[in-house]
Write an enzyme that holds these catalytic residues in place. Structure first.
Site, PDB file in Angstrom:
ATOM      1  N   LYS A 183       7.469 -14.759   4.373  1.00 45.60           N
ATOM      2  CA  LYS A 183       7.114 -13.476   5.000  1.00 45.60           C
ATOM      3  C   LYS A 183       6.282 -13.718   6.256  1.00 45.60           C
ATOM      4  CE  LYS A 183       3.843 -10.890   3.246  1.00 45.60           C
ATOM      5  NZ  LYS A 183       2.812 -10.228   2.365  1.00 45.60           N
ATOM      6  N   GLY A 436      -4.258  -6.171  -7.592  1.00 46.36           N
ATOM      7  CA  GLY A 436      -3.945  -6.406  -9.001  1.00 46.36           C
ATOM      8  C   GLY A 436      -3.703  -7.841  -9.397  1.00 46.36           C
ATOM      9  N   CYS A 441      -2.486  -8.226  -1.859  1.00 51.28           N
ATOM     10  CA  CYS A 441      -1.883  -7.150  -1.063  1.00 51.28           C
ATOM     11  C   CYS A 441      -2.919  -6.089  -0.676  1.00 51.28           C
ATOM     12  CB  CYS A 441      -0.763  -6.486  -1.847  1.00 51.28           C
ATOM     13  SG  CYS A 441       0.509  -7.642  -2.368  1.00 51.28           S
ATOM     14  N   GLY A 442      -3.946  -5.898  -1.511  1.00 49.55           N
ATOM     15  CA  GLY A 442      -4.995  -4.909  -1.218  1.00 49.55           C
ATOM     16  C   GLY A 442      -6.085  -5.471  -0.318  1.00 49.55           C
TER      17      GLY A 442
HETATM   18 FE1  SRM Z   1       2.183  -7.598  -0.832  1.00 52.84          FE
HETATM   19  C1  SRM Z   1       4.325  -9.363  -2.750  1.00 52.84           C
HETATM   20  C2  SRM Z   1       3.025  -4.776  -2.390  1.00 52.84           C
HETATM   21  C3  SRM Z   1       0.687  -5.860   1.632  1.00 52.84           C
HETATM   22  C4  SRM Z   1       0.584 -10.459   0.165  1.00 52.84           C
HETATM   23  N1  SRM Z   1       3.518  -7.138  -2.277  1.00 52.84           N
HETATM   24  C5  SRM Z   1       4.327  -8.022  -2.926  1.00 52.84           C
HETATM   25  C6  SRM Z   1       5.326  -7.290  -3.818  1.00 52.84           C
HETATM   26  C7  SRM Z   1       6.579  -7.097  -3.029  1.00 52.84           C
HETATM   27  C8  SRM Z   1       5.611  -8.049  -5.115  1.00 52.84           C
HETATM   28  C9  SRM Z   1       6.690  -7.428  -5.946  1.00 52.84           C
HETATM   29  O1  SRM Z   1       7.866  -7.729  -5.734  1.00 52.84           O
HETATM   30  O2  SRM Z   1       6.363  -6.633  -6.809  1.00 52.84           O
HETATM   31  C10 SRM Z   1       4.545  -5.981  -4.058  1.00 52.84           C
HETATM   32  C11 SRM Z   1       5.370  -4.732  -4.300  1.00 52.84           C
HETATM   33  C12 SRM Z   1       4.680  -3.851  -5.316  1.00 52.84           C
HETATM   34  C13 SRM Z   1       5.113  -2.433  -5.240  1.00 52.84           C
HETATM   35  O3  SRM Z   1       5.951  -2.003  -6.069  1.00 52.84           O
HETATM   36  O4  SRM Z   1       4.585  -1.698  -4.416  1.00 52.84           O
HETATM   37  C14 SRM Z   1       3.659  -5.937  -2.835  1.00 52.84           C
HETATM   38  N2  SRM Z   1       2.004  -5.677  -0.399  1.00 52.84           N
HETATM   39  C15 SRM Z   1       2.321  -4.655  -1.227  1.00 52.84           C
HETATM   40  C16 SRM Z   1       1.772  -3.342  -0.697  1.00 52.84           C
HETATM   41  C17 SRM Z   1       2.651  -2.137  -1.040  1.00 52.84           C
HETATM   42  C18 SRM Z   1       0.342  -3.128  -1.238  1.00 52.84           C
HETATM   43  C19 SRM Z   1      -0.178  -1.726  -1.026  1.00 52.84           C
HETATM   44  O5  SRM Z   1      -0.339  -1.038  -2.044  1.00 52.84           O
HETATM   45  O6  SRM Z   1      -0.411  -1.324   0.105  1.00 52.84           O
HETATM   46  C20 SRM Z   1       1.672  -3.677   0.792  1.00 52.84           C
HETATM   47  C21 SRM Z   1       2.946  -3.409   1.538  1.00 52.84           C
HETATM   48  C22 SRM Z   1       2.796  -3.681   3.015  1.00 52.84           C
HETATM   49  C23 SRM Z   1       4.024  -3.279   3.794  1.00 52.84           C
HETATM   50  O7  SRM Z   1       4.125  -2.089   4.108  1.00 52.84           O
HETATM   51  O8  SRM Z   1       4.843  -4.153   4.087  1.00 52.84           O
HETATM   52  C24 SRM Z   1       1.444  -5.180   0.705  1.00 52.84           C
HETATM   53  N3  SRM Z   1       0.936  -8.079   0.677  1.00 52.84           N
HETATM   54  C25 SRM Z   1       0.353  -7.200   1.516  1.00 52.84           C
HETATM   55  C26 SRM Z   1      -0.701  -7.849   2.250  1.00 52.84           C
HETATM   56  C27 SRM Z   1      -1.673  -7.167   3.226  1.00 52.84           C
HETATM   57  C28 SRM Z   1      -1.257  -7.249   4.663  1.00 52.84           C
HETATM   58  O9  SRM Z   1      -0.083  -7.472   4.980  1.00 52.84           O
HETATM   59  O10 SRM Z   1      -2.147  -7.084   5.479  1.00 52.84           O
HETATM   60  C29 SRM Z   1      -0.723  -9.165   1.824  1.00 52.84           C
HETATM   61  C30 SRM Z   1      -1.715 -10.261   2.263  1.00 52.84           C
HETATM   62  C31 SRM Z   1      -1.523 -10.632   3.703  1.00 52.84           C
HETATM   63  C32 SRM Z   1      -0.476 -11.677   3.914  1.00 52.84           C
HETATM   64  O11 SRM Z   1       0.661 -11.509   3.501  1.00 52.84           O
HETATM   65  O12 SRM Z   1      -0.820 -12.695   4.528  1.00 52.84           O
HETATM   66  C33 SRM Z   1       0.305  -9.293   0.835  1.00 52.84           C
HETATM   67  N4  SRM Z   1       2.458  -9.584  -1.198  1.00 52.84           N
HETATM   68  C34 SRM Z   1       1.645 -10.589  -0.746  1.00 52.84           C
HETATM   69  C35 SRM Z   1       2.056 -11.823  -1.344  1.00 52.84           C
HETATM   70  C36 SRM Z   1       1.426 -13.223  -1.094  1.00 52.84           C
HETATM   71  C37 SRM Z   1       2.032 -13.845   0.144  1.00 52.84           C
HETATM   72  C38 SRM Z   1       1.912 -15.328   0.199  1.00 52.84           C
HETATM   73  O13 SRM Z   1       2.020 -15.895   1.304  1.00 52.84           O
HETATM   74  O14 SRM Z   1       1.753 -15.975  -0.847  1.00 52.84           O
HETATM   75  C39 SRM Z   1       3.136 -11.514  -2.196  1.00 52.84           C
HETATM   76  C40 SRM Z   1       3.946 -12.493  -3.066  1.00 52.84           C
HETATM   77  C41 SRM Z   1       4.928 -13.295  -2.278  1.00 52.84           C
HETATM   78  O15 SRM Z   1       5.253 -12.996  -1.136  1.00 52.84           O
HETATM   79  O16 SRM Z   1       5.382 -14.285  -2.861  1.00 52.84           O
HETATM   80  C42 SRM Z   1       3.350 -10.102  -2.078  1.00 52.84           C
HETATM   81 FE1  SF4 Z   2      -0.333  -8.428  -6.862  1.00 60.24          FE
HETATM   82 FE2  SF4 Z   2       0.518  -7.336  -4.590  1.00 60.24          FE
HETATM   83 FE3  SF4 Z   2       1.496  -6.524  -6.913  1.00 60.24          FE
HETATM   84 FE4  SF4 Z   2      -0.999  -5.905  -6.206  1.00 60.24          FE
HETATM   85  S1  SF4 Z   2       0.922  -5.215  -5.231  1.00 60.24           S
HETATM   86  S2  SF4 Z   2      -0.372  -6.622  -8.190  1.00 60.24           S
HETATM   87  S3  SF4 Z   2      -1.619  -7.819  -5.187  1.00 60.24           S
HETATM   88  S4  SF4 Z   2       1.753  -8.539  -5.951  1.00 60.24           S
END
Ligand code: SRM
Ligand code: SF4
Length: 521
Positions: A183, A436, A441-442
């Protein structure tokens, strides 16, 4: 196109799947998937490639999909919001939406049978969800008050749009950028308060002057994850607004072709920068660009504390105001979305803006319309003057919908914030971010108090718990917080947070009767 350097047979399964069939290929198969139903779609297409179209099957709610859109710079029209509301409404109690930490919207409860129709409706109102998940560039963030901020340096709206158009080929899907090693996050700051959290993006642009010309210094490599959290570092480059999109393109191609792919925990852009050093990285980007980059300006213009934009603020356009509405933990129902669209039409310029704090802004409310606006019943739910701990609250999706989650987040976060607000007087806002699981992500590391879901043992039982972070700073001189307590059981959390707020954030217990009541008004 050279994508990755490792021997294919040694690649992890995600890399092999991407080479076997590009994620974007499923775009042509949607009608067939709708006909088949979710259980009969090839599992790799369903659980993996559909994320290239923004569709995430949620194992927590079998058969229901989450749809992650793209909302460039966080700006939606009322027509778009109304369309999203209609989509969610169709799913009754299963339907809802969330404002995300990337100024974006996710819809919930969708059935695959309806997706072709949903996509054609989105297309009609100029929305896309393309390349919003998996190894793609996420929603591109920009200043939420671009174009209306009296102290604005650069209006980010067009620049963000240009970058999105390049990466997605104007929403059609762009195979040049659909197989990145991991990503990728891009943020463009246009104001003085770093409203986009530049430091936690793979590429961030921050306003900086070279002589009399206003452009951007470029930061690279910031990210948060379960194994490593690192702030972006200077690339020693400065660009004018017109060169932002080409530079993003060049960095992405260098990353696509050279980024490490063998281990997904070590694949983000910073790992390539670590391996090469920033000098070589910069040189390779110049080669891809076909021109020399200017060196960075000596200082950037980020010199303000970050504002949460909640409340009523005068715009740079005389006679107009924007209203920042607190949307508790970003959660919206269909009726809420219809209401936001109506407010934007009745009082504003038909725009709704989203913030990375998961809140909404209605711009262009005239001085004359303000009094009536403030009497709208929806403002009791989405306040312009919310209680302190609710005002600053951010939460990821958590266990309600996310299968990575180790704890329930949004509901718990809100309940706890309300309870603590009742018990304490807070002399200044305290930003609490819940996430969580360690994926972050938060954005707990940017918070005053960050809570990361985990599991702990208590009385012989495994229970929900959190690791507690403090010291995150946003705005100017932003830095990431550090873990100060591990494995605090959620059932004990209220008392622990109460003490933390008293000891470190000057909160006063309600019992101290002469403390000024109005702070919590
Ligand atoms: Fe995230 C994966 C939700 C912002 C780091 N994130 C996920 C997944 C897709 C996992 C999954 O398949 O269930 C989550 C979906 C849950 C759902 O049903 O909503 C999810 N991420 C979110 C959101 C919705 C959190 C929120 O409630 O706001 C944000 C959606 C942003 C968007 O509009 O695209 C969200 N995620 C972030 C951020 C914050 C940011 O971007 O500033 C981060 C940390 C910053 C970063 O990425 O450097 C973040 N998400 C991750 C990661 C860890 C990435 C890594 O390099 O390891 C994962 C897991 C992965 O990618 O393997 C992940
Ligand atoms: Fe973990 Fe992101 Fe899912 Fe929150 S939305 S429980 S931080 S993967």
């Amino acid at each position: 196109m050279r994508q990755g350097t490792e021997n294919n047979s040694k690649l992890p399964k995600f890399e092999r799947w991407k080479l076997e069939k590009d994620g974007l290929a499923v775009k042509e198969e949607l009608n067939e998937f709708a006909r088949l139903g979710w259980e009969d779609i090839d599992p790799v297409d369903r659980d993996f490639r559909l994320k290239w179209l923004g569709l995430f099957l949620r194992p927590v709610t079998p058969g229901k999909f989450m749809l992650r859109l793209r909302v460039p710079n966080g700006i939606l029209t009322s027509e778009q919001m109304r369309m999203l509301a209609k989509i969610v409404q169709r799913y009754g109690e299963d339907g809802s939406a969330d404002i995300t930490t990337r100024q974006n919207i996710q819809l919930r409860g969708l059935l695959i049978e309806d997706v072709p129709d949903i996509f054609s409706r989105l297309h009609k109102v100029g929305l896309t969800s393309i390349q919003s998940g998996m190894d793609n560039v996420r929603n591109i963030t920009g200043s939420p008050i671009a174009g209306i901020d009296a102290t604005e340096l650069i209006d980010t709206r067009e620049i963000v749009r240009e970058v999105q158009d390049l990466i997605t080929d104007r929403g059609h899907g762009n195979p040049s950028f659909s197989n990145l090693p991991r990503k990728f996050n891009i943020a463009i700051a246009g104001g003085r308060d770093n409203s986009v959290h530049a430091e936690i993006n793979d590429i961030a642009f921050v306003p900086a002057y070279k002589g009399d010309i206003l452009g951007f210094n470029v930061l690279v490599g910031g990210y948060l994850s379960s194994t490593r959290c690192v702030s972006a570092i200077p690339m020693n480059a400065w660009v004018e607004a017109k060169d932002v999109a080409p530079l993003c393109g060049a960095i992405l191609i260098v990353y696509r072709d050279n980024g490490p792919r063998a281990n997904r925990k070590k694949s983000r852009l910073m790992w390539l920068i670590d391996a090469w050093g920033i000098e070589k990285f910069r040189t390779e980007v110049e080669k891809e660009l076909g021109s020399k980059l200017e060196t960075a300006a000596p200082k950037d213009e980020i010199d303000l504390e970050k504002s949460d934009r909640i409340g009523i603020y005068a715009q740079k356009q005389p006679g107009y105001n924007y209203a920042g509405l607190n949307i508790p933990v970003g959660r919206l129902g269909a009726e809420d979305m219809f209401e936001l669209a109506r407010l934007a039409e009745v009082y504003g310029n038909e725009e709704i803006r989203l913030t990375v704090e998961q809140n909404a802004i209605i711009p262009y409310i005239s001085d004359l319309g303000l009094e009536l606006f403030l009497q709208e019943p929806i403002l009791e739910k989405f306040s312009v003057n919310p209680k302190p701990l609710v005002r600053e609250l951010v939460s990821c999706t958590g266990a309600q919908f996310c299968n990575f989650a180790l704890v329930e987040t949004k509901n718990r976060a809100l309940a706890l914030a309300k309870e603590l607000t009742e018990e304490l007087f807070l002399p200044k806002p305290v930003r609490i971010h819940w996430t969580g699981c360690p994926n972050s992500c938060g954005q707990p590391q940017v918070a005053d108090i960050g809570l990361i879901g985990t599991k702990a043992r208590k009385n012989g039982k495994t229970i929900e718990a959190v690791d507690i972070y403090t010291g995150g700073k946003v705005g100017k001189d932003a830095c990431l917080g550090n873990c100060v307590m591990k494995g605090v059981p959620c059932e004990d959390l209220k008392a622990v947070l109460r003490n933390l707020l008293i000891e470190k954030f000057d909160a006063q217990p309600q019992e101290i009767t002469n403390y000024p009541q109005k702070l919590n008004a």
